[in-house]
Write an enzyme that holds these catalytic residues in place. Structure first.
Site, short mmCIF file in Angstrom:
data_model
loop_
_atom_site.label_atom_id
_atom_site.label_comp_id
_atom_site.label_asym_id
_atom_site.label_seq_id
_atom_site.Cartn_x
_atom_site.Cartn_y
_atom_site.Cartn_z
N TYR A 130 40.34 30.08 59.21
CA TYR A 130 39.75 31.27 59.20
C TYR A 130 39.14 31.88 60.49
CZ TYR A 130 40.20 30.81 54.09
OH TYR A 130 40.54 30.76 52.99
N LYS A 150 45.50 17.38 54.31
CA LYS A 150 46.77 17.21 54.37
C LYS A 150 47.29 16.35 55.60
CE LYS A 150 50.90 19.07 52.53
NZ LYS A 150 51.15 18.68 51.12
N ASP A 171 47.50 19.04 47.66
CA ASP A 171 48.09 19.29 46.63
C ASP A 171 47.91 18.64 45.33
OD1 ASP A 171 49.16 17.35 48.36
OD2 ASP A 171 51.48 18.12 48.46
N ASP A 208 38.07 26.96 49.84
CA ASP A 208 37.77 28.10 49.33
C ASP A 208 39.00 28.20 48.17
OD1 ASP A 208 37.72 30.97 49.14
OD2 ASP A 208 38.84 31.46 50.94
N ASP A 216 37.62 27.87 43.58
CA ASP A 216 37.90 28.93 42.64
C ASP A 216 38.92 28.09 41.59
OD1 ASP A 216 37.18 31.09 44.14
OD2 ASP A 216 38.64 32.39 43.69
#
Ligand code: NAD
Length: 357
Positions: free
Chosen positions: A136, A186, A218, A242, A246
């Protein structure tokens, strides 16, 4: 007298922040709440997303109570010209690198989740998300025209020091809980994740009582649905945090349930400046109707008391009042079972305030 900067923002931001301020005032009438417009609300008056007066108020406050920013009419513009710029500027200028997102299923709320009650009953973990680096913020970040046509680039960047400081927050928190950190990366693909895994493993040596395991992102997204109760602390970088938080919010039945604290350095040694906000956005689809779930904002006020005012009693009073309100059957529209009645934002807040007594 301590001052809290109240930046309600756009959409449902003002509605849920009003609820949080009412609860905060009921618990701590001595705290001064000063409000100022940010995001789209400021832009509509011709100001930038984070006007200088908002920044000054934050600088002389012990903490920021934030709502949400972002309006459909600004979508598609460069980030600097969107309401969301206020949020990124605050996070960055106050170096609020540690984002804590507690995920709890309160007794009685199990039917609001899409998962089977047995999978989520008693669920209680915290996502610790790095907030000021990663993809970001990394440079270059741009849309550009080349001879071959248009292209875009984002850069995922982490230094060892940035990883170490967020890892220390996660391990210190785990030590005061069930002593388990799951680090999510990852590592099989990303160079930043290789460094992440190595630094987190090094930090773990300083916390011999905390168990550490690693999951690829994942796989983590699957395990969150399959066995969410196994998690205590999930430690991860900015974008993975992020997205995963959610997903975690939906385990609890609604994104409107999850509060967050964004904290700077000094977090392990006592009260610290921080920004407290729901994890959700401005929900333009329900804004202005007094139907939003204010739980995340109210619980954010509890986190503010805990981390910025060292008021554990006040924080627990709010959390217990929310728990008892749910146990008594209070539900906003997003949480109600089919056919059951629901409360407005204001009425739900009244119930929480009643349960403070
Ligand atoms: P959103 O979180 O605003 O809404 C997603 C869905 O969740 C919607 O259906 C909404 O009605 C529902 N929802 C969210 N909060 C709720 C609540 N408290 N009670 C009941 N239902 C709730 O996400 P979005 O629609 O993708 O984004 C809308 C705007 O918010 C965009 O402009 C986005 O950039 C912005 N945004 C801001 C923040 C922030 O300020 N921290 C975070 C995320 C998105």
């Amino acid at each position: 007298m301590s001052t809290v900067a109240v930046l309600a923002g756009d959409g449902i931001g003002p509605e849920v922040t009003r609820a949080a301020v009412r609860v905060l005032r009921a618990v701590r009438p001595d705290v001064r709440c000063e409000e100022v417009e940010v995001g789209g609300a400021a832009m509509e008056r011709g100001d930038p997303p984070l006007p200088a007066r908002a920044r000054h108020l934050c600088e002389r406050s012990v903490a920021i109570l934030f709502g949400a920013v972002g309006l459909p009419q600004y979508e598609g513009l460069p980030l600097e010209e969107r309401p969301e710029h206020a949020l990124f500027t605050l996070r960055h200028s106050f170096d609020l690198f540690a984002n804590l997102r507690p995920v709890r299923v309160y007794p009685g709320l199990e039917p609001a989740s899409n998962l089977k009650p047995a999978v989520i009953e008693g669920l209680d973990f915290i996502v610790v998300r790095e907030l000021t680096s990663g993809i970001y913020f990394g440079q270059p970040k741009e849309l550009r025209m080349t001879e071959g046509g248009e292209e875009a680039v984002d850069t995922m960047y982490y230094s060892a020091a940035q990883i170490e400081r967020i890892a220390r927050v996660a391990f210190a928190l785990a030590s005061s809980r069930r002593s388990r950190v799951t680090s999510v990366d990852k590592q099989n693909i990303l160079a930043t994740s290789g460094l992440w895994r190595r630094v987190v493993s090094d930090v773990a040596r300083d916390y011999p009582n905390v168990a550490l395991d690693h999951l690829l992102v994942d796989n983590a997204s699957m395990q969150l649905i399959r066995r969410p109760k196994d998690f205590d602390i999930i430690l991860t970088e900015n974008m993975f945090g992020d997205i995963l938080s959610d997903e975690a919010a939906m385990l609890t039945g609604s994104v409107g349930n999850l509060p967050s604290a964004s904290l700077g350095t000094g977090i392990s040694s006592g009260p610290v400046f921080g920004m407290y906000e729901p994890i959700s956005g401005t929900a333009p689809d329900i804004a202005g109707r007094d139907i939003a779930n204010p739980t995340a904002a109210i619980l954010s006020a509890a986190l503010l008391l805990r981390h910025s005012l060292a008021d554990e009693n006040g924080a627990r009073r709010i959390e217990n009042a929310v728990e008892r309100s749910f146990a008594a059957g209070a539900r906003t529209a997003d949480l109600r079972e089919q056919g059951a009645p629901s409360l407005t934002t204001t009425a739900f807040t009244d119930v929480v305030i009643d349960h403070l007594k």
